[in-house]
Design an enzyme around this catalytic site. Structure first.
Site, mmCIF file in Angstrom:
data_model
loop_
_atom_site.group_PDB
_atom_site.id
_atom_site.type_symbol
_atom_site.label_atom_id
_atom_site.label_comp_id
_atom_site.label_asym_id
_atom_site.label_seq_id
_atom_site.Cartn_x
_atom_site.Cartn_y
_atom_site.Cartn_z
ATOM 1 N N ASP A 118 -9.826 -7.005 4.159
ATOM 2 C CA ASP A 118 -9.488 -5.570 4.343
ATOM 3 C C ASP A 118 -10.814 -4.890 4.579
ATOM 4 O O ASP A 118 -11.688 -4.972 3.926
ATOM 5 C CB ASP A 118 -8.647 -5.142 2.905
ATOM 6 C CG ASP A 118 -7.649 -4.022 3.216
ATOM 7 O OD1 ASP A 118 -7.949 -3.079 3.767
ATOM 8 O OD2 ASP A 118 -6.763 -4.194 2.394
ATOM 9 N N ASP A 220 -7.797 -0.568 7.381
ATOM 10 C CA ASP A 220 -7.545 0.600 6.650
ATOM 11 C C ASP A 220 -7.373 2.125 7.220
ATOM 12 O O ASP A 220 -8.327 2.350 7.699
ATOM 13 C CB ASP A 220 -8.016 0.594 5.127
ATOM 14 C CG ASP A 220 -7.715 1.532 4.214
ATOM 15 O OD1 ASP A 220 -6.435 1.445 3.907
ATOM 16 O OD2 ASP A 220 -8.005 2.668 3.946
ATOM 17 N N GLU A 275 -3.621 -0.526 9.932
ATOM 18 C CA GLU A 275 -2.923 0.506 9.316
ATOM 19 C C GLU A 275 -2.839 1.875 9.836
ATOM 20 O O GLU A 275 -3.880 2.522 9.858
ATOM 21 C CB GLU A 275 -3.471 0.496 7.668
ATOM 22 C CG GLU A 275 -2.242 1.083 6.904
ATOM 23 C CD GLU A 275 -2.717 1.696 5.645
ATOM 24 O OE1 GLU A 275 -1.929 1.797 4.723
ATOM 25 O OE2 GLU A 275 -3.904 2.213 5.547
ATOM 26 N N HIS A 349 1.077 -2.522 -1.416
ATOM 27 C CA HIS A 349 0.351 -1.851 -2.758
ATOM 28 C C HIS A 349 0.515 -0.530 -2.796
ATOM 29 O O HIS A 349 0.094 0.058 -4.035
ATOM 30 C CB HIS A 349 -1.244 -2.326 -2.754
ATOM 31 C CG HIS A 349 -1.909 -1.901 -1.712
ATOM 32 N ND1 HIS A 349 -1.598 -2.162 -0.265
ATOM 33 C CD2 HIS A 349 -2.934 -0.923 -1.469
ATOM 34 C CE1 HIS A 349 -2.463 -1.652 0.388
ATOM 35 N NE2 HIS A 349 -3.054 -0.844 -0.205
ATOM 36 N N ASP A 350 0.994 0.053 -1.695
ATOM 37 C CA ASP A 350 1.054 1.381 -1.686
ATOM 38 C C ASP A 350 2.538 2.031 -1.854
ATOM 39 O O ASP A 350 2.903 3.181 -1.653
ATOM 40 C CB ASP A 350 0.628 2.046 -0.704
ATOM 41 C CG ASP A 350 -0.979 1.888 -0.368
ATOM 42 O OD1 ASP A 350 -1.495 1.967 -1.537
ATOM 43 O OD2 ASP A 350 -1.265 2.063 0.807
HETATM 44 O O1 LIG Z 1 2.026 7.579 4.398
HETATM 45 P P1 LIG Z 1 1.009 7.557 5.893
HETATM 46 O O2 LIG Z 1 0.562 8.938 5.867
HETATM 47 O O3 LIG Z 1 1.888 6.940 6.898
HETATM 48 O O4 LIG Z 1 -0.314 6.546 5.357
HETATM 49 C C1 LIG Z 1 -0.198 5.232 5.333
HETATM 50 C C2 LIG Z 1 -0.754 4.901 3.727
HETATM 51 O O5 LIG Z 1 -2.121 5.657 4.098
HETATM 52 C C3 LIG Z 1 -2.853 5.406 2.782
HETATM 53 O O6 LIG Z 1 -3.172 4.144 2.409
HETATM 54 C C4 LIG Z 1 -4.433 3.356 2.609
HETATM 55 O O7 LIG Z 1 -5.609 4.101 2.373
HETATM 56 C C5 LIG Z 1 -6.001 4.661 1.091
HETATM 57 C C6 LIG Z 1 -7.442 5.186 1.272
HETATM 58 O O8 LIG Z 1 -8.359 4.130 1.586
HETATM 59 C C7 LIG Z 1 -5.794 3.730 0.092
HETATM 60 O O9 LIG Z 1 -5.664 4.051 -1.238
HETATM 61 C C8 LIG Z 1 -4.459 2.857 0.130
HETATM 62 O O10 LIG Z 1 -4.400 1.657 -0.790
HETATM 63 C C9 LIG Z 1 -4.402 2.205 1.600
HETATM 64 O O11 LIG Z 1 -3.455 1.333 1.835
HETATM 65 C C10 LIG Z 1 -2.297 5.969 1.735
HETATM 66 O O12 LIG Z 1 -2.776 5.902 0.632
HETATM 67 C C11 LIG Z 1 -0.754 5.454 1.419
HETATM 68 O O13 LIG Z 1 -0.197 6.086 0.324
HETATM 69 C C12 LIG Z 1 0.000 5.580 2.699
HETATM 70 O O14 LIG Z 1 1.147 4.973 2.627
#
Ligand SMILES: O=P(O)(O)OC[C@H]1O[C@H](O[C@H]2O[C@H](CO)[C@@H](O)[C@H](O)[C@H]2O)[C@H](O)[C@@H](O)[C@@H]1O
Length: 584
Positions: A118, A220, A275, A349-350
């Site tokens: 990642d 990411d 992502e 994980h989100d």
């Molecule tokens: O919900 P979206 O606007 O489509 O965004 C997608 C996800 O983005 C973020 O996730 C990723 O980045 C974060 C910061 O590095 C990290 O906290 C997370 O674990 C990463 O997967 C956002 O935090 C997610 O909630 C969104 O689903």
């Protein structure tokens, strides 16, 4: 890609030196996502570690997985569980050592498996040396590694953009009296990709990991790296926006990604997944079509927002089934027509667990978990399985806010209170939406702490582990785990999974999702009942007569004892899901 005489999928793309893999080897693969903090603790500290992953490789391999996506294990203050990187070249002692990672790579390779790392380079931790230098003075050579702006006339933030974790997207740095941009937590400072030196740093760190033997990268929120250089206020047409339209899929993003591809990804036949936050189909076609030379595939989240009223994550509504089917279908058809490639997933994980969100995680837990698996794996793309999904882990039952660990959830609870919600209302929303829903430790067996740790776990363990655990799933040939294993095997051996054209067949049925994938020689038919009712479902008559004129249907997979015939009128069992193959 072509179909061999033996019916298997073959690849025609030329080989490159140093890699004995064809360019698009990952199309047939299945990826297993490991959230290391919650996977397997070998030290008794209460948090998972890299050795814990190595210890479980055979369990993962048993599913038929080729690629393990390991979430960030770099040095980090862990404000956002590793998505706040303080050193891109070293392993956080909480997860182990570089030797541990080398061993993991070696053990994976022995089993013909790959490691996907990642990479978090939209932002770094404010504890990163670059940021520490940058904030020390306006003239520091690293100042331009980040995005700094003078305060607005009233001394407030330079514009009205909002952080995705709540509050303004700008933080004032007291010493130098400028704001830095931070789209996530205030300890995650956005890197300035306009600066060529930053892009070179990213290329170097990717090469470093590639030379270590890593086969792929998950990047990411990579579509946020190019911001509108004017940083305009988001006044919105009706109400102020949060600024995302000025930094999502921004003006130079494709140029930056092509640069990474040219310098790293294409040199080593890597598997790469971007992502994509709040993206569009058109952009994802560009990001993932081979002709564009950017990524292998993309994650988008639209299908996981069908229970957000007006797109608001921190409000609740029942999910819209028709919208879910329609989004999946639009992306299937659109990506096929545009030559893009989807990363297929229900969980990560989100996200709260899809099992609890879209189906029945109690009475029909077994059927539901298999239904979700079958429905997703029949689609075109590369499937991702998030730890615990393969054993039917549901969302936990939360008791109170003190059980939560996630920074976004804790911030949002406070913001909901400020907006006037009562503590109970705010807690209920967080219980449903929190990212911690999917971050509870993996349930390995029925021993203390579910076999995850001998110490005190960093977050609670789901108390249902005596019943829901990996050991019992592996031992039961009819389990959810073995259902996933069969699906992964089918995908590897039947070409239509990879190249079949998608057609939606359910005609807007309120409970059933049905589709076919056809490549001229084979058709795959997937029909799933997303309800606890016995329902009847009629296939479009012309379609089925035409399809079955000279052929018979072979049942590939079912999740109920009683299995209906593939016929114009199908009697669907509660949460029944069936997959047939028709050879012509
Ligand atoms: O919900 P979206 O606007 O489509 O965004 C997608 C996800 O983005 C973020 O996730 C990723 O980045 C974060 C910061 O590095 C990290 O906290 C997370 O674990 C990463 O997967 C956002 O935090 C997610 O909630 C969104 O689903």
């Amino acid at each position: 890609m072509y179909i061999q005489d033996d019916g298997k999928v073959g690849f025609t793309l030329q080989m490159k030196p140093n890699e004995n893999q064809p360019q698009d080897w990952w199309r047939q693969s299945a990826v297993y996502q490991v959230y290391p903090k919650s996977f397997n603790d070998t030290t008794g500290r209460g948090t998972g570690d890299i050795r814990g992953v190595t210890e479980k490789i055979d369990y993962i391999k048993g599913l038929g997985i080729d690629i393990v996506w390991l979430q960030p294990v770099y040095v980090s203050p862990q404000q956002d569980n590793g998505y706040d990187v303080a050193d891109y070249y070293n392993i956080d002692p909480a997860y182990g050592t570089m030797e541990d990672l080398d061993e993991l790579i070696r053990e994976l390779k022995k089993r013909n498996m790959h490691l996907m790392l990642d990479i978090v380079v939209n932002h770094s931790s404010t504890e990163h040396r670059w940021f520490q230098e940058a904030k020390s003075s306006r003239n520091n050579p690293y100042r331009n590694y980040y995005i700094w702006k003078d305060p607005a006339e009233d001394g407030g933030p330079p514009n009205n953009w909002q952080s995705k974790f709540g509050g303004p997207a700008w933080q004032l740095e007291e010493e130098t009296q400028q704001y830095y941009l931070t789209l996530f937590d205030k300890t995650q400072a956005d890197l300035n990709w306009e600066n060529e030196k930053v892009r070179q740093e990213v290329i170097e760190l990717l090469k470093f990991w590639t030379k270590k033997g890593v086969s792929g990268f998950r990047m990411d929120v990579i579509n946020l790296i190019s911001k509108d250089p004017n940083f305009p206020n988001d006044d919105g047409s009706v109400a102020p926006g949060d600024g995302r339209k000025y930094y999502t899929d921004g003006p130079r993003v494709h140029e930056y990604i092509k640069e990474l591809n040219e310098n790293v990804f294409s040199q080593y036949h890597m598997v790469t997944v971007g992502e994509m936050s709040s993206t569009t189909l058109e952009e994802c076609i560009r990001y993932s079509s081979p002709a564009q030379q950017e990524f292998s595939m993309t994650f988008n989240f639209h299908h996981l927002k069908v229970d957000y009223p007006n797109g608001q994550k921190w409000e609740l509504k029942p999910y819209d089934f028709e919208e879910l089917k329609s989004i999946l279908s639009t992306w299937q058809t659109g990506m096929q027509e545009g030559g893009g490639w989807n990363a297929l997933f229900w969980n990560n994980h989100d996200q709260p667990r899809a099992l609890s969100r879209f189906t029945d995680d109690e009475e029909y837990r077994n059927e539901s978990a298999k239904l979700l698996a079958t429905t997703l794996h029949g689609l075109q793309g590369t499937p991702y399985i998030y730890q615990g999904e393969e054993i039917g882990m549901p969302d936990p039952k939360w008791n109170d806010m003190s059980e939560f660990r996630d920074i976004e959830s804790l911030n949002m609870y406070e913001i909901l209170l400020q907006k006037g919600k009562t503590p109970d209302e705010a807690a209920h929303i967080v219980h449903v939406r929190s990212r911690d829903n999917s971050r509870l430790p993996m349930l390995w067996n029925d021993s203390d702490q579910a076999g995850f740790t001998t110490g005190t776990p960093w977050i609670k363990i789901d108390e249902r582990y005596p019943i829901i655990n990996a050991q019992s799933q592996v031992e039961d040939p009819n389990s959810i785990y073995h259902h996933y294993r069969k699906l992964i095997e089918l995908r590897k051996n039947i070409p239509v999974f990879i190249n079949g054209k998608y057609t939606r067949l359910d005609g807007g049925h309120p409970e059933v999702y049905a589709y076919a994938r056809s490549n001229g020689q084979q058709s795959l038919v997937v029909i799933s009942n997303f309800s606890k009712n016995k329902v009847e479902f009629t296939l479009p008559e012309e379609w089925i007569q035409d399809l079955m004129r000279n052929a018979s249907a072979e049942l590939l997979l079912a999740n109920t004892e009683e299995v209906p015939e593939l016929s114009p009128l199908i009697a669907m069992q509660p949460y029944g899901s069936y997959m047939w193959l028709i050879q012509s």
